[in-house]
Write a protein that holds these residues in place. Structure first.
Motif, PDB file in Angstrom:
ATOM      1  N   THR A 270      -2.646   8.619  -7.071  1.00  0.00           N
ATOM      2  CA  THR A 270      -1.470   9.436  -6.792  1.00  0.00           C
ATOM      3  C   THR A 270      -0.297   8.787  -7.519  1.00  0.00           C
ATOM      4  O   THR A 270      -0.024   7.608  -7.321  1.00  0.00           O
ATOM      5  CB  THR A 270      -1.196   9.466  -5.279  1.00  0.00           C
TER       6      THR A 270
ATOM      7  N   LEU B 124      -3.862   1.358   1.308  1.00  0.00           N
ATOM      8  CA  LEU B 124      -3.273   1.896   0.089  1.00  0.00           C
ATOM      9  C   LEU B 124      -3.006   0.765  -0.894  1.00  0.00           C
ATOM     10  O   LEU B 124      -2.406  -0.245  -0.539  1.00  0.00           O
ATOM     11  CB  LEU B 124      -1.977   2.629   0.427  1.00  0.00           C
TER      12      LEU B 124
ATOM     13  N   LYS C  82       1.375   5.043   6.543  1.00  0.00           N
ATOM     14  CA  LYS C  82       0.934   3.717   6.105  1.00  0.00           C
ATOM     15  C   LYS C  82       1.940   3.156   5.122  1.00  0.00           C
ATOM     16  O   LYS C  82       2.597   3.898   4.410  1.00  0.00           O
ATOM     17  CB  LYS C  82      -0.430   3.811   5.414  1.00  0.00           C
TER      18      LYS C  82
ATOM     19  N   PHE D 149      10.969   7.092  -0.631  1.00  0.00           N
ATOM     20  CA  PHE D 149       9.705   7.156   0.093  1.00  0.00           C
ATOM     21  C   PHE D 149       9.708   6.187   1.264  1.00  0.00           C
ATOM     22  O   PHE D 149      10.188   5.077   1.151  1.00  0.00           O
ATOM     23  CB  PHE D 149       8.531   6.828  -0.834  1.00  0.00           C
TER      24      PHE D 149
ATOM     25  N   VAL E 161       4.882  -6.491 -11.432  1.00  0.00           N
ATOM     26  CA  VAL E 161       4.797  -5.071 -11.075  1.00  0.00           C
ATOM     27  C   VAL E 161       5.191  -4.860  -9.613  1.00  0.00           C
ATOM     28  O   VAL E 161       5.828  -3.873  -9.263  1.00  0.00           O
ATOM     29  CB  VAL E 161       3.362  -4.540 -11.320  1.00  0.00           C
ATOM     30  N   LEU E 162       4.810  -5.810  -8.773  1.00  0.00           N
ATOM     31  CA  LEU E 162       5.024  -5.600  -7.339  1.00  0.00           C
ATOM     32  C   LEU E 162       6.360  -6.126  -6.833  1.00  0.00           C
ATOM     33  O   LEU E 162       6.805  -5.737  -5.770  1.00  0.00           O
ATOM     34  CB  LEU E 162       3.896  -6.261  -6.539  1.00  0.00           C
ATOM     35  N   THR E 163       6.993  -7.030  -7.566  1.00  0.00           N
ATOM     36  CA  THR E 163       8.261  -7.548  -7.042  1.00  0.00           C
ATOM     37  C   THR E 163       9.326  -6.477  -7.182  1.00  0.00           C
ATOM     38  O   THR E 163       9.587  -5.976  -8.266  1.00  0.00           O
ATOM     39  CB  THR E 163       8.709  -8.815  -7.794  1.00  0.00           C
ATOM     40  N   SER E 164       9.875  -6.112  -6.069  1.00  0.00           N
ATOM     41  CA  SER E 164      10.887  -5.060  -6.136  1.00  0.00           C
ATOM     42  C   SER E 164      12.150  -5.539  -5.443  1.00  0.00           C
ATOM     43  O   SER E 164      12.117  -6.451  -4.656  1.00  0.00           O
ATOM     44  CB  SER E 164      10.387  -3.780  -5.480  1.00  0.00           C
TER      45      SER E 164
ATOM     46  N   PHE F 211       2.921   0.782   1.771  1.00  0.00           N
ATOM     47  CA  PHE F 211       2.284   0.337   0.534  1.00  0.00           C
ATOM     48  C   PHE F 211       3.275  -0.550  -0.196  1.00  0.00           C
ATOM     49  O   PHE F 211       4.472  -0.489   0.043  1.00  0.00           O
ATOM     50  CB  PHE F 211       1.852   1.526  -0.329  1.00  0.00           C
ATOM     51  N   ASP F 212       2.737  -1.425  -1.037  1.00  0.00           N
ATOM     52  CA  ASP F 212       3.618  -2.298  -1.813  1.00  0.00           C
ATOM     53  C   ASP F 212       4.174  -1.474  -2.958  1.00  0.00           C
ATOM     54  O   ASP F 212       3.486  -1.209  -3.927  1.00  0.00           O
ATOM     55  CB  ASP F 212       2.829  -3.484  -2.378  1.00  0.00           C
ATOM     56  N   ALA F 213       5.421  -1.070  -2.821  1.00  0.00           N
ATOM     57  CA  ALA F 213       5.997  -0.215  -3.849  1.00  0.00           C
ATOM     58  C   ALA F 213       6.203  -1.025  -5.121  1.00  0.00           C
ATOM     59  O   ALA F 213       6.792  -2.092  -5.084  1.00  0.00           O
ATOM     60  CB  ALA F 213       7.323   0.356  -3.370  1.00  0.00           C
ATOM     61  N   PRO F 214       5.697  -0.538  -6.260  1.00  0.00           N
ATOM     62  CA  PRO F 214       5.952  -1.246  -7.501  1.00  0.00           C
ATOM     63  C   PRO F 214       7.435  -1.194  -7.842  1.00  0.00           C
ATOM     64  O   PRO F 214       8.148  -0.307  -7.356  1.00  0.00           O
ATOM     65  CB  PRO F 214       5.141  -0.484  -8.539  1.00  0.00           C
ATOM     66  N   GLN F 215       7.881  -2.140  -8.662  1.00  0.00           N
ATOM     67  CA  GLN F 215       9.299  -2.143  -9.014  1.00  0.00           C
ATOM     68  C   GLN F 215       9.639  -0.826  -9.690  1.00  0.00           C
ATOM     69  O   GLN F 215       8.829  -0.251 -10.408  1.00  0.00           O
ATOM     70  CB  GLN F 215       9.597  -3.337  -9.923  1.00  0.00           C
ATOM     71  N   GLY F 216      10.840  -0.347  -9.448  1.00  0.00           N
ATOM     72  CA  GLY F 216      11.271   0.893 -10.072  1.00  0.00           C
ATOM     73  C   GLY F 216      10.998   2.126  -9.223  1.00  0.00           C
ATOM     74  O   GLY F 216      11.566   3.191  -9.469  1.00  0.00           O
ATOM     75  N   THR F 217      10.130   2.018  -8.224  1.00  0.00           N
ATOM     76  CA  THR F 217       9.816   3.178  -7.387  1.00  0.00           C
ATOM     77  C   THR F 217      11.101   3.805  -6.848  1.00  0.00           C
ATOM     78  O   THR F 217      11.984   3.093  -6.373  1.00  0.00           O
ATOM     79  CB  THR F 217       8.930   2.745  -6.205  1.00  0.00           C
ATOM     80  N   LEU F 218      11.188   5.111  -6.946  1.00  0.00           N
ATOM     81  CA  LEU F 218      12.391   5.782  -6.438  1.00  0.00           C
ATOM     82  C   LEU F 218      12.565   5.478  -4.956  1.00  0.00           C
ATOM     83  O   LEU F 218      11.587   5.486  -4.206  1.00  0.00           O
ATOM     84  CB  LEU F 218      12.266   7.304  -6.624  1.00  0.00           C
TER      85      LEU F 218
ATOM     86  N   PRO G 191      -4.338   9.675  -1.517  1.00  0.00           N
ATOM     87  CA  PRO G 191      -3.035   9.393  -0.901  1.00  0.00           C
ATOM     88  C   PRO G 191      -1.976  10.432  -1.270  1.00  0.00           C
ATOM     89  O   PRO G 191      -2.057  11.039  -2.336  1.00  0.00           O
ATOM     90  CB  PRO G 191      -2.640   8.025  -1.484  1.00  0.00           C
ATOM     91  N   ALA G 192      -1.010  10.601  -0.389  1.00  0.00           N
ATOM     92  CA  ALA G 192       0.176  11.395  -0.697  1.00  0.00           C
ATOM     93  C   ALA G 192       1.377  10.590  -0.218  1.00  0.00           C
ATOM     94  O   ALA G 192       1.310   9.944   0.829  1.00  0.00           O
ATOM     95  CB  ALA G 192       0.124  12.744   0.022  1.00  0.00           C
ATOM     96  N   LEU G 193       2.455  10.635  -0.963  1.00  0.00           N
ATOM     97  CA  LEU G 193       3.635   9.861  -0.576  1.00  0.00           C
ATOM     98  C   LEU G 193       4.451  10.619   0.467  1.00  0.00           C
ATOM     99  O   LEU G 193       4.476  11.852   0.481  1.00  0.00           O
ATOM    100  CB  LEU G 193       4.510   9.570  -1.798  1.00  0.00           C
TER     101      LEU G 193
ATOM    102  N   ALA H 282       3.225   6.145   2.775  1.00  0.00           N
ATOM    103  CA  ALA H 282       2.277   7.095   2.220  1.00  0.00           C
ATOM    104  C   ALA H 282       1.251   7.400   3.288  1.00  0.00           C
ATOM    105  O   ALA H 282       1.184   6.722   4.307  1.00  0.00           O
ATOM    106  CB  ALA H 282       1.614   6.516   0.981  1.00  0.00           C
TER     107      ALA H 282
ATOM    108  N   ILE I  51       3.237   7.439  -8.547  1.00  0.00           N
ATOM    109  CA  ILE I  51       4.380   6.956  -7.785  1.00  0.00           C
ATOM    110  C   ILE I  51       5.631   7.194  -8.631  1.00  0.00           C
ATOM    111  O   ILE I  51       5.864   6.481  -9.606  1.00  0.00           O
ATOM    112  CB  ILE I  51       4.250   5.451  -7.459  1.00  0.00           C
ATOM    113  N   PRO I  52       6.433   8.198  -8.278  1.00  0.00           N
ATOM    114  CA  PRO I  52       7.600   8.513  -9.103  1.00  0.00           C
ATOM    115  C   PRO I  52       8.529   7.315  -9.227  1.00  0.00           C
ATOM    116  O   PRO I  52       8.829   6.649  -8.250  1.00  0.00           O
ATOM    117  CB  PRO I  52       8.272   9.657  -8.341  1.00  0.00           C
ATOM    118  N   GLY I  53       8.965   7.068 -10.454  1.00  0.00           N
ATOM    119  CA  GLY I  53       9.904   5.979 -10.703  1.00  0.00           C
ATOM    120  C   GLY I  53       9.240   4.689 -11.128  1.00  0.00           C
ATOM    121  O   GLY I  53       9.867   3.828 -11.730  1.00  0.00           O
ATOM    122  N   ALA I  54       7.953   4.550 -10.811  1.00  0.00           N
ATOM    123  CA  ALA I  54       7.258   3.321 -11.187  1.00  0.00           C
ATOM    124  C   ALA I  54       7.059   3.308 -12.701  1.00  0.00           C
ATOM    125  O   ALA I  54       6.958   4.366 -13.324  1.00  0.00           O
ATOM    126  CB  ALA I  54       5.918   3.236 -10.464  1.00  0.00           C
TER     127      ALA I  54
END
Lengths: 653, 170
Positions: free
Chosen positions: B38, B57, A620, A632, B167-170, A622-629, A643-645, A635, B40-43
């Motif tokens: 869960t 999700l 699925k 991925f 938060v969501l704008t990436s 997901f809207d990754a928040p800014q900064g997400t590594l 959930p699991a990434l 998820a 989210i690494p990096g967030a």
């Protein structure tokens, strides 16, 4: 009668015919003396005309009618088309395609029919002058002057009558069913031949399945058509059988609407075996089976917990698991689509771009029959367009330059699909000038992309540099490509699909891009790994093997830890560190599992704390928040509802 | 987007830490208990993590962090009983949306979760209950659309787009 429900069907079928038109035009352009393309074009346009008239799309019917007139003249004239004619036909195909799109959207009035003037002018110019030849007198009918390279008997048959005035056309309408022997090769070719022979006996209507389907891989050799002819049934049968490998011919009497209806007889033109399904239906099915798979996971967990109380629950759980797995398989299969559905528009694209840039390109497509999930295939179109344009624009040199380099003036671009273990590799290779590493390196240094001390770029680094947004290698920005948007857009898209891109290039010899894609998107098998108290899923697509840390020799590579695996150095990625995971003590080093990922030539060992299971997961977004590594690809929801990434192999290797 | 657009409007009033806040009911998809998240690494830390809302999700933002409030006195350890607050599932439209662009802009709606300590009330706010944007001590004024009163107590109407959009704008 409300026809709107047929609009989608009309759109789909028209597109098939128009796609066939493009293919035929390309063929005709390459071999102007060949008599086949114009016949195919005529039939395709004729079919569109008929469908449009039924739907009440007057403008499309008019456009295709006048185009048909021109094609009829060309067909009967039998001379090789001028460049002007070919270009006009390409434009007319485009106009028709646009008009079809507009009509289905209820905006047929907006269709631009300016091209009609040119069509009519050329129709007048190409009007064949009757030249009574011996042959023509013999048959007392208008005749096509010399059609080269055709076997005589065929020519005789064809010479007769596709002309509207042909007496044969004014006869009874007969319904003909044909079955080509199942084991015969080139069933589609035989079917086309049958149709062509029939045209010499009268006028053909309503071929089912549409002639374009003959070229499809799943054409099973059954087809039917209506023949308006004065010929006797026996003569029709003889003509049909003359193409060879015909198993059965049934010739009916006069037709009425119902007789061609699907399923009417066992041999009704393959219709009973293939139906068109709205894509949204398939998507919904996929979503539902996805949820079912998730719930199946929960059920299995519950069953494991309660099996002590009542062993029967286990039996039910196993049975349900098996059923849902079968169901899932079937749905995935139903969504698989051969790549030609997207690839078929590229020959035209490459030709147009090459023409625009005054380059000569021979374009080949290989592995058309390879299948991918519909959704992946849809998303793949744009990246491939970028890469193909790039290949023509930056890859292939101008004919003069090629001659200077002792290459054939005509460049070659090959688009090939190959099935690999559990992925599909699609390569775009050209035999052009290749990418100048030195120049790119300089530019990369100037823009600070790489450090000043880097001496050469590996293929990998090269790609990373090229894929930087806004990094352009084009000396001058053309409107074909350039601006440096191509590769980064393509790369982002491919990565989003869980795939990867590789590049290989050699100065003077050419460049190849290889895209690797999972065969299906929505449900994949994955390893579930534990890192601290967290769980991550790693799709098996790129998992080569798993080993234990400490059972393999340790070393370093470019200052980073690595292991030696069968004489190859595999760099390690410690997920705890990468993901910043706290909590849960890591297992002692000798026991820590290492998951070895392999992507083309690149490998990496992913160090985790434990392996939990191997299972099917539903991917699925997901809207990754800014900064997400950026590691991925999506998820999934685990059996416990949490959930699991999903780790993206391309981001780790 | 300061004035005018707010009147009259139905508001959901909730408490984050000691702060009473409100959001337009139209933007609240549903109110759920706190769900297991869960990471989210990096967030950034303001992101609590990813939750499963019946198969979809959704990224959840930690309310007190987003509003720059002090951490709750006793951090919500899962040992306590069910009263650990709620997660609001909010729907963020396109920035400056609401036009009649029709279907074209349909994809710009995003779901985001927001944790609160307690949902207090739902009320219809007219002109008289709301005052134009105005700073409240300790709250970033750019996040405040208006200030209202309920039972004599002040609450702020949050500018959700300003609060959660970044938060969501990436």
């Amino acid at each position: 009668m409300d026809l709107s429900q047929y609009a989608e069907l009309f759109l789909a079928e028209s597109r098939e015919h128009l796609s066939a038109c493009n293919q035929l035009l390309l063929e005709w352009e390459r071999h102007p003396a060949s008599p086949e393309p114009v016949g195919g074009l005529f039939r395709a346009v004729h079919t569109i005309k008929g469908m449009a008239a039924t739907m009440g799309y007057g403008r499309i019917a008019d456009l295709s009618h006048r185009l048909e007139n021109l094609l009829d003249h060309l067909r009967r004239g039998g001379t090789a088309p001028t460049d002007e004619i070919i270009q006009l036909l390409f434009r007319a195909t485009d106009a028709l395609e646009k008009a079809v799109g507009l009509a289905v959207a209820g905006r047929e009035r907006e269709a631009d029919l300016a091209i009609l003037t040119d069509i009519d002018r050329l129709t007048l110019q190409t009007k064949p002058t009757p030249q009574p030849s011996a042959l023509a007198r013999h048959f007392a009918e208008p005749v096509e002057p010399a059609e080269p390279a055709e076997p005589l008997d065929l020519q005789r048959l064809r010479a007769a009558p596709a002309a509207p005035a042909a007496p044969a056309a004014s006869g009874a309408s007969r319904l003909v069913h044909v079955l080509i022997r199942p084991e015969a090769p080139l069933k589609g070719g035989r079917a086309t031949l049958v149709i062509r022979k029939m045209q010499s006996l009268g006028t053909i209507h309503r071929i089912q399945p549409a002639a374009a389907a003959f070229e499809s891989d799943d054409f099973d050799g059954r087809f039917a058509f209506e023949l308006e002819t004065g010929a006797a049934a026996a003569d029709i049968e003889t003509a049909v059988r003359s193409v060879g490998d015909v198993e059965r011919v049934t010739i009916g009497g006069g037709t009425d609407e119902s007789q061609l209806a699907p399923g009417e007889t066992g041999s009704a033109g393959g219709r009973g075996r293939h139906i068109r399904v709205d894509l949204r239906r398939l998507d919904t099915l996929m979503d539902l089976i996805g949820e079912l798979v998730t719930e199946r996971g929960r059920l299995n967990e519950l069953a494991a917990r309660w099996v002590g109380q009542d062993p029967e629950i286990d039996e039910v759980a196993i049975h349900i698991s098996r059923l849902s797995a079968d169901l899932q398989n079937e749905i995935i299969q139903a969504r698989m689509t051969p790549v030609w559905q997207v690839f078929d528009r590229f020959p035209r694209l490459v030709r147009d771009v090459a023409r625009q840039l005054d380059k000569q390109v021979e374009f080949r497509v290989e592995g058309k029959e390879i299948e991918l999930d519909r959704q992946i295939l849809d998303e793949l179109g744009d990246p491939l367009v970028h890469l193909l344009r790039n290949a023509v624009d930056h890859g292939i040199e101008a004919p003069a330059e090629r001659k200077r380099r002792k290459k054939s003036p005509e460049g070659e671009i090959v688009l090939a699909a190959v099935r690999e273990r559990s992925s599909v590799a699609i390569s775009i290779s050209d035999d052009g000038r290749g990418i100048d590493r030195v120049q790119i390196l300089e530019k990369a240094k100037r823009e600070g992309v790489v450090g000043p001390h880097v001496e050469s770029l590996s293929d990998d680094q090269l790609l990373r540099v090229l894929a930087r947004p806004g990094f352009s290698t084009a000396e001058a920005v053309t409107n074909v490509s350039g601006r440096g948007v191509g590769i980064d857009v393509a790369m982002t898209r491919i990565r989003a699909l869980g795939g990867s891109i590789e590049i290989r290039t050699e100065p003077g010899k050419g460049t190849a891009f290889v895209l690797r894609l999972p065969v299906t998107l929505a449900i994949v098998r994955a390893l579930i790994a534990a890192v601290g108290h967290e769980r991550y899923a790693l799709p098996l697509t790129y998992v080569a093997e798993t080993v234990e840390f400490g059972t393999t020799p340790l070393t370093t590579m470019e200052g980073k830890d690595a292991i030696v695996l069968r004489d190859r150095v595999v760099p390690l990625v410690d997920l705890r560190k990468l993901l910043g995971t706290n909590g849960g003590a890591p297992a002692p080093p000798p026991r820590r599992p290492v998951i070895v990922l392999e992507m083309g030539e690149r490998r990496a060992g992913i160090v985790v704390d434990g392996m939990l299971s191997q299972q099917e997961i539903v991917v699925k977004g997901f809207d990754a928040p800014q900064g997400t590594l950026p590691v991925f690809s999506g998820a999934t929801i685990m059996g416990d509802g949490v959930p699991a990434l999903i780790l993206d192999a391309a981001g780790l290797v | 987007m300061t004035d005018g657009s707010l009147v009259p409007v139905r508001l959901l009033v909730f408490r984050v830490g000691t702060l009473a806040c409100a959001a337009e009911v139209d933007q609240v998809r549903e109110i759920l208990p706190r769900l297991p998240t869960t990471r989210i690494p990096g967030a950034p830390p303001v992101v609590a993590g990813l939750v499963n809302v019946r198969g979809t999700l959704v990224t959840v933002v930690e309310g007190w962090r987003a509003l720059g409030l002090p951490p709750p006195p006793s951090p919500p350890t899962s040992a306590l009983e069910g009263t650990l607050g709620s997660t609001l599932i909010l729907e963020l439209g396109a920035p400056g949306g609401g036009g009649r662009g029709g279907e074209a802009e349909n994809g710009s709606h995003k779901l985001i979760g927001f944790t609160v300590d307690e949902v207090l009330d739902m009320l219809a706010a007219g002109d008289h209950t709301l005052e134009g944007r105005q700073g409240l001590p300790g709250v970033d004024p750019t996040l405040v659309r208006a200030v209202g009163r309920r039972n004599g107590e002040l609450f702020i109407v949050l500018d959700l787009a300003a609060l959660l959009g970044p938060v969501l704008t990436s």
